[in-house]
Design an enzyme around this catalytic site. Sequence first.
Site, PDB file in Angstrom:
ATOM      1  N   LYS A 144       0.832  -1.198   0.000  1.00 24.63           N
ATOM      2  CA  LYS A 144       0.000   0.000   0.000  1.00 24.63           C
ATOM      3  C   LYS A 144       0.875   1.258   0.000  1.00 24.63           C
ATOM      4  CE  LYS A 144      -4.102  -1.420  -0.402  1.00 24.63           C
ATOM      5  NZ  LYS A 144      -4.418  -2.638   0.283  1.00 24.63           N
TER       6      LYS A 144
ATOM      7  N   LYS B 137      -9.327 -16.528 -12.927  1.00 22.46           N
ATOM      8  CA  LYS B 137     -10.195 -16.206 -11.796  1.00 22.46           C
ATOM      9  C   LYS B 137     -11.021 -14.962 -12.099  1.00 22.46           C
ATOM     10  CE  LYS B 137      -9.417 -15.097  -6.881  1.00 22.46           C
ATOM     11  NZ  LYS B 137      -9.561 -13.653  -6.817  1.00 22.46           N
TER      12      LYS B 137
ATOM     13  N   LYS C 169     -12.327  -8.442  -9.218  1.00 21.32           N
ATOM     14  CA  LYS C 169     -12.596  -7.023  -9.506  1.00 21.32           C
ATOM     15  C   LYS C 169     -11.433  -6.369 -10.241  1.00 21.32           C
ATOM     16  CE  LYS C 169     -14.124  -5.539  -5.519  1.00 21.32           C
ATOM     17  NZ  LYS C 169     -14.879  -6.631  -4.907  1.00 21.32           N
TER      18      LYS C 169
HETATM   19  P1  ADP Z   1     -12.146  -9.165  -5.601  1.00 21.33           P
HETATM   20  O1  ADP Z   1     -11.182  -8.096  -5.212  1.00 21.33           O
HETATM   21  O2  ADP Z   1     -11.677 -10.009  -6.708  1.00 21.33           O
HETATM   22  O3  ADP Z   1     -13.521  -8.672  -5.822  1.00 21.33           O
HETATM   23  P2  ADP Z   1     -11.809  -9.922  -2.928  1.00 21.33           P
HETATM   24  O4  ADP Z   1     -10.327 -10.073  -2.945  1.00 21.33           O
HETATM   25  O5  ADP Z   1     -12.412  -8.716  -2.322  1.00 21.33           O
HETATM   26  O6  ADP Z   1     -12.316 -10.136  -4.411  1.00 21.33           O
HETATM   27  O7  ADP Z   1     -12.393 -11.240  -2.263  1.00 21.33           O
HETATM   28  C1  ADP Z   1     -13.421 -11.303  -1.335  1.00 21.33           C
HETATM   29  C2  ADP Z   1     -13.719 -12.767  -1.130  1.00 21.33           C
HETATM   30  O8  ADP Z   1     -14.239 -13.370  -2.309  1.00 21.33           O
HETATM   31  C3  ADP Z   1     -12.494 -13.588  -0.741  1.00 21.33           C
HETATM   32  O9  ADP Z   1     -12.848 -14.494   0.269  1.00 21.33           O
HETATM   33  C4  ADP Z   1     -12.121 -14.329  -2.013  1.00 21.33           C
HETATM   34  O10 ADP Z   1     -11.517 -15.552  -1.745  1.00 21.33           O
HETATM   35  C5  ADP Z   1     -13.465 -14.503  -2.692  1.00 21.33           C
HETATM   36  N1  ADP Z   1     -13.313 -14.494  -4.151  1.00 21.33           N
HETATM   37  C6  ADP Z   1     -13.048 -13.446  -4.940  1.00 21.33           C
HETATM   38  N2  ADP Z   1     -12.991 -13.799  -6.245  1.00 21.33           N
HETATM   39  C7  ADP Z   1     -13.221 -15.142  -6.289  1.00 21.33           C
HETATM   40  C8  ADP Z   1     -13.307 -16.129  -7.353  1.00 21.33           C
HETATM   41  N3  ADP Z   1     -13.151 -15.810  -8.642  1.00 21.33           N
HETATM   42  N4  ADP Z   1     -13.569 -17.401  -7.003  1.00 21.33           N
HETATM   43  C9  ADP Z   1     -13.750 -17.740  -5.710  1.00 21.33           C
HETATM   44  N5  ADP Z   1     -13.678 -16.879  -4.683  1.00 21.33           N
HETATM   45  C10 ADP Z   1     -13.422 -15.588  -4.949  1.00 21.33           C
END
Ligand code: ADP
Length: 330
Positions: free
Chosen positions: A111, A194, A197
């Site tokens: 960060k 995967k 976001k």
């Molecule tokens: P992102 O930033 O990709 O939106 P986060 O890192 O905020 O996701 O993740 C929040 C939760 O969702 C975590 O527990 C993560 O393991 C789960 N998660 C996010 N993307 C996936 C995915 N493609 N498949 C399974 N679990 C996911």
Amino acid sequence: MEIVVSGIRPTGNLHLGNYFGAVRAFVQMQREYDCRFFIADWHSLTTHPHPDNIVRNAYTILAEYLACGLDPEQATIYIQSDVPEVLELYLYLNMNAYLGELERTTSFKEKARQQPDNVNAGLLTYPALMAADILLHKGVKVPVGKDQEQNMEMARKFARRFNTIYGVDYFAEPQSYSLAGKAVKVPGLDGSGKMGKSDGNCIYLMDDEKTISKKVMKAVTDSGPTEPNSEKPDVIQNLFTFMEIVSTPEVYQHFDELYNNCSIRYGDMKKQLAADINAYAAPIRERIAEFSADQDQLRRIARQGAERAREHAAKTIEEVRRIIGFRSGK
Ligand code: ADP
Ligand code: TRP
């Protein structure tokens, strides 16, 4: 009953990866454990110092979680900033957290690199606030992803250190709770491994039918198999993995057979996949709309969650004060 604590960063709308990878498991866990789930809005000030939308975002996320099935009657669901007791514990933990160890955490270093003009003390002490979130509830199980392992190490270290310094056996060391058995990894439809976001390849729970369809129809494919029973390349495997998650076994098998005898038409498969995703998402989408339309109800749910959380929290703070030697807060 074992106490489970998890914080949810209010960083944006929920996507199918979040749902199948975490939220659905939370919904199961609330039946088996005494769960305390909160929206970590104070944490977001470490990276978003101007909280223009934090309050609204917290309610949006609350509505999404409720729509997915988190139940305020079964779990304690609250917004972090509604429970100020955590700040007192954060202060005590900070007094026994050392600059060197805080500076060494990977997330701090990352960060600090990302926002060199705002390397604030909150960022540095993020692990202490997270530990306070957990220890405030005497949480023993914490469902978090791998990226939170180091913060969990710190939480255990702070718990141990508190016990050692004050000569007590008060805080149990909280353990990470792997969702591996209950969670499914959702692939990206852009050929990446995967859905995430930061990868910009998400299908959101809020997406309407047309948007879902557009996103699925855009999914990367190849020119199709030429040999019967050939291995599926990653982009195609992703489509099938997705189908395994949202479609019936019969539908999956049907397209698997078409692939294996080289007669598959990806357009048809995508249409089916979009329809099945929509069938899954539509009821959740409708419930999000219902919850969002009733802000009074959301406020009531948040207030009730905060009241319950504060009861637990007050007890911990009272005991911690006594252990350190302060007067009771009452
Ligand atoms: P992102 O930033 O990709 O939106 P986060 O890192 O905020 O996701 O993740 C929040 C939760 O969702 C975590 O527990 C993560 O393991 C789960 N998660 C996010 N993307 C996936 C995915 N493609 N498949 C399974 N679990 C996911
Ligand atoms: N740091 C966690 C994340 O980024 C969010 C969080 C804050 C949390 N406090 C917590 C998670 C307490 C579990 C327990 O995802």
